[in-house]
Design a protein around this motif. Sequence first.
Motif, mmCIF file in Angstrom:
data_model
loop_
_atom_site.group_PDB
_atom_site.id
_atom_site.type_symbol
_atom_site.label_atom_id
_atom_site.label_comp_id
_atom_site.label_asym_id
_atom_site.label_seq_id
_atom_site.Cartn_x
_atom_site.Cartn_y
_atom_site.Cartn_z
ATOM 1 N N LYS A 1 0.832 -1.205 0.000
ATOM 2 C CA LYS A 1 0.000 0.000 0.000
ATOM 3 C C LYS A 1 0.866 1.254 0.000
ATOM 4 O O LYS A 1 1.802 1.376 0.778
ATOM 5 N N VAL B 1 0.357 5.455 0.097
ATOM 6 C CA VAL B 1 -0.510 6.621 0.237
ATOM 7 C C VAL B 1 0.144 7.770 -0.509
ATOM 8 O O VAL B 1 1.326 8.053 -0.330
ATOM 9 N N LYS C 1 -0.867 -0.998 -4.499
ATOM 10 C CA LYS C 1 -2.187 -0.465 -4.175
ATOM 11 C C LYS C 1 -2.010 0.982 -3.753
ATOM 12 O O LYS C 1 -1.458 1.260 -2.702
ATOM 13 N N ILE D 1 -3.484 4.537 -2.573
ATOM 14 C CA ILE D 1 -4.606 5.209 -1.933
ATOM 15 C C ILE D 1 -4.336 6.696 -2.055
ATOM 16 O O ILE D 1 -3.302 7.183 -1.588
ATOM 17 N N ALA E 1 -7.188 9.006 7.938
ATOM 18 C CA ALA E 1 -7.347 7.642 7.432
ATOM 19 C C ALA E 1 -6.095 6.785 7.512
ATOM 20 O O ALA E 1 -6.168 5.563 7.479
ATOM 21 N N ILE E 2 -4.943 7.404 7.628
ATOM 22 C CA ILE E 2 -3.682 6.693 7.430
ATOM 23 C C ILE E 2 -3.428 5.586 8.462
ATOM 24 O O ILE E 2 -2.849 4.555 8.131
ATOM 25 N N ASN F 1 -5.528 3.522 9.739
ATOM 26 C CA ASN F 1 -6.259 2.321 9.337
ATOM 27 C C ASN F 1 -5.690 1.687 8.069
ATOM 28 O O ASN F 1 -5.897 0.512 7.819
ATOM 29 N N ILE F 2 -4.988 2.480 7.280
ATOM 30 C CA ILE F 2 -4.418 1.977 6.023
ATOM 31 C C ILE F 2 -3.115 1.227 6.267
ATOM 32 O O ILE F 2 -2.843 0.223 5.637
ATOM 33 N N PRO G 1 0.182 2.074 5.541
ATOM 34 C CA PRO G 1 0.914 1.968 4.275
ATOM 35 C C PRO G 1 2.393 1.640 4.460
ATOM 36 O O PRO G 1 2.979 1.922 5.509
#
Length: 75
Positions: free
Chosen positions: A4, A6, A28, A30, A41-42, A44-45, A47
């Motif tokens: 991931k 970001v 992926k 985001i 949000a970061i 929960n992500i 990355p």
Amino acid sequence: MNDKIVIVDDEDGILKMRQSLLLRNTCKCILFLSPFEALNAIENINPAVVIADQKMPGMTGTEFLEKVKKSESPD
């Protein structure tokens, strides 16, 4: 493997261009147009990589990345 990434930039065209380049490597991405939304949000992500534009309204990329680092530091 955490794939991931970001990406934060206040310019939508730049976000999409960066995403296009990184998708070639099956990452992926985001995307966020606002550093404030990204900060919310970061966590929960979770990355592997965070990329930020330096000149954004309300917060520089350096300030944003400092806040990301602080949010990931164990208390």
